[in-house]
Design an enzyme around this catalytic site. Structure first.
Site, PDB file in Angstrom:
ATOM      1  N   LYS A  46      17.308  63.971   7.429  1.00  0.00           N
ATOM      2  CA  LYS A  46      16.321  64.989   7.044  1.00  0.00           C
ATOM      3  C   LYS A  46      15.734  65.672   8.291  1.00  0.00           C
ATOM      4  O   LYS A  46      15.833  65.156   9.407  1.00  0.00           O
ATOM      5  CB  LYS A  46      15.229  64.351   6.172  1.00  0.00           C
ATOM      6  CG  LYS A  46      15.780  63.720   4.882  1.00  0.00           C
ATOM      7  CD  LYS A  46      16.245  64.762   3.876  1.00  0.00           C
ATOM      8  CE  LYS A  46      17.211  64.284   2.816  1.00  0.00           C
ATOM      9  NZ  LYS A  46      16.853  63.229   1.912  1.00  0.00           N
TER      10      LYS A  46
HETATM   11  C1  LIG Z   1      17.067  62.495   0.481  1.00  0.00           C
HETATM   12  C2  LIG Z   1      16.597  62.925  -0.872  1.00  0.00           C
HETATM   13  C3  LIG Z   1      15.793  62.104  -1.685  1.00  0.00           C
HETATM   14  C4  LIG Z   1      15.566  60.667  -1.381  1.00  0.00           C
HETATM   15  O1  LIG Z   1      14.914  60.450  -0.186  1.00  0.00           O
HETATM   16  P1  LIG Z   1      14.773  58.935   0.340  1.00  0.00           P
HETATM   17  O2  LIG Z   1      13.736  59.070   1.410  1.00  0.00           O
HETATM   18  O3  LIG Z   1      16.101  58.521   0.850  1.00  0.00           O
HETATM   19  O4  LIG Z   1      14.304  58.127  -0.800  1.00  0.00           O
HETATM   20  C5  LIG Z   1      15.293  62.617  -2.852  1.00  0.00           C
HETATM   21  N1  LIG Z   1      15.560  63.875  -3.249  1.00  0.00           N
HETATM   22  C6  LIG Z   1      16.342  64.684  -2.512  1.00  0.00           C
HETATM   23  C7  LIG Z   1      16.586  66.081  -2.993  1.00  0.00           C
HETATM   24  C8  LIG Z   1      16.899  64.234  -1.316  1.00  0.00           C
HETATM   25  O5  LIG Z   1      17.706  65.026  -0.610  1.00  0.00           O
END
Ligand SMILES: *Cc1c(COP(=O)(O)O)cnc(C)c1O
Length: 381
Positions: free
Chosen positions: A186
């Site tokens: 991210k």
């Molecule tokens: C990465 C992601 C999540 C989950 O995030 P985590 O921190 O891994 O739980 C949820 N929704 C979307 C759209 C994502 O890309």
């Protein structure tokens, strides 16, 4: 003889020495779990997002789940969401015992189609969970206009959207909670982690209790002053963000702006590169909006998608798929009875999409190499 072109990784993080130094300081201190540095990060992140509160959690998944719990959502309730997202989004609704109700997405963005929301509302509907796909925000003003008069909560999945803004609205400004992911790929990352922002004091209190067993005092409260007994106020979970991870992000927040400029330039380079390729399309970002530019995806003819992925990988180019339509995953088909054709736009995107490499340290020449590879493949279709 020419050298084999160098690999283009799908993703490289942008952790810098100042971030490593901040983590080192925590490791040399006495306190590793949720304590002063998580507090500092929460304040800085809340200020950055223009929110009253930020609550550090172990993932966006945990944040979405705790947001639903804080709102008292559970069995018998319905939550409207999108089938064009990572499975985590809808899974959190199932975890509470509530039912996800999907509506199809916009053809040109892949975002939840707000014009379809009203028709999906029933007396059981308690909330809507929009996802700002790839960093381009859902039409939050239109969604709020539907939800507010009916007292439906909006729980925003902002996993892609730290830097986003649309129509002057940023994540968390119209939603009850905004939920961020700091997962390894991210835009802001601690490997694993998340945060929930909210302007609601009561929800903030609930989230803080829910993330740590419903305990009235956390470890920092208990051990940094004289020992204090804790009580258990409700049945909570164990989703608190520790100082070791929070430290990795305190300085990253300051670099988000310059990194977004780089992401934007790289994406526009991709877009120019595919402008004249008839069968390579991509989601549209309207000019007056700021996309966080988390992922750059293209849409290719569905019958060529998987072969294109294989050819790119053979060429040393890292790719991903974000996402195949969620309602057609085996678990959702088997437990909720979904069949192909139910949400045609999400299914079309799910069959056509390929995510290309994108990260602030990527070079222009690497983008050009990816563009060339895809143009060469597209010429064979
Ligand atoms: C990465 C992601 C999540 C989950 O995030 P985590 O921190 O891994 O739980 C949820 N929704 C979307 C759209 C994502 O890309």
């Amino acid at each position: 003889m020419t050298d084999k072109p160098s690999r283009v990784e799908f993703y490289r993080h942008a952790v810098r020495d100042e971030d490593i130094e901040a983590v080192t300081q925590v490791l040399r201190s006495i306190f590793l779990t949720t304590g002063p540095v998580t507090g500092t990060f929460e304040q800085k992140f809340a200020a950055h997002m223009g929110a009253r509160h930020a609550v550090g959690v172990t993932s966006c998944t945990a944040g979405l789940f705790l947001s639903l719990k804080a709102l008292g959502i559970g069995p018998g309730d319905e939550v409207i969401t999108t089938p064009m997202t990572f499975i985590a989004t809808a899974n959190t609704i199932l975890h509470t015992g509530a039912t996800p109700v999907f509506v199809d997405v916009e053809a040109d963005t892949g975002n939840l189609d707000v014009t379809r929301v009203e028709a999906a509302i029933t007396p059981r509907t308690k909330a809507v969970m929009p996802v700002h796909l790839y960093g381009h925000m859902v039409d939050m003003k239109a969604l709020a206009a539907i939800c507010e008069p009916r007292q439906l909560s909006i729980i925003e999945d902002c996993a892609h959207a730290v830097e986003s803004e649309r129509d002057g609205v940023r994540p968390g400004q119209l939603g009850t909670t905004a939920n961020f992911s700091f997962y390894a790929t991210k835009n802001l990352t601690s490997g694993e982690g998340g945060a929930v922002t909210t302007n609601d004091d009561h929800i903030n209190d609930q989230l803080r209790l829910l993330r740590q067993h419903g305990m009235s005092k956390n470890a920092a409260d208990r051990y940094t002053k004289r020992y204090q007994h804790y009580d258990m106020e409700l049945l909570g979970y164990k989703y608190n963000l520790p100082d070791v991870l929070a430290a990795l992000m305190v300085h990253q927040i300051d670099r988000l702006g310059e990194q977004l400029e780089r992401r934007e330039a790289l994406c526009q380079r991709y877009e120019r590169g595919f402008q004249d390729v008839e069968r390579v399309n991509f989601p549209i970002v309207q000019p007056n909006n700021t996309s966080a530019r988390h992922l750059f995806t293209i849409w290719v003819p569905g019958e060529h998608r998987d072969d294109t992925i294989a050819a790119l990988q053979d060429d040393g180019i890292g790719v991903a798929v974000n996402y195949r339509a969620l309602h057609l995953m085996r678990y959702y088909r088997e437990t909720m009875g979904f069949t192909p054709g139910t949400f045609p736009e999400a299914e079309r995107i799910g069959n056509q999409t390929i995510t290309l490499p994108l990260y602030p340290d990527m070079k222009d020449e690497q983008v050009d190499r990816v563009i060339d590879a895809i143009r060469t493949i597209a010429a064979t279709w």
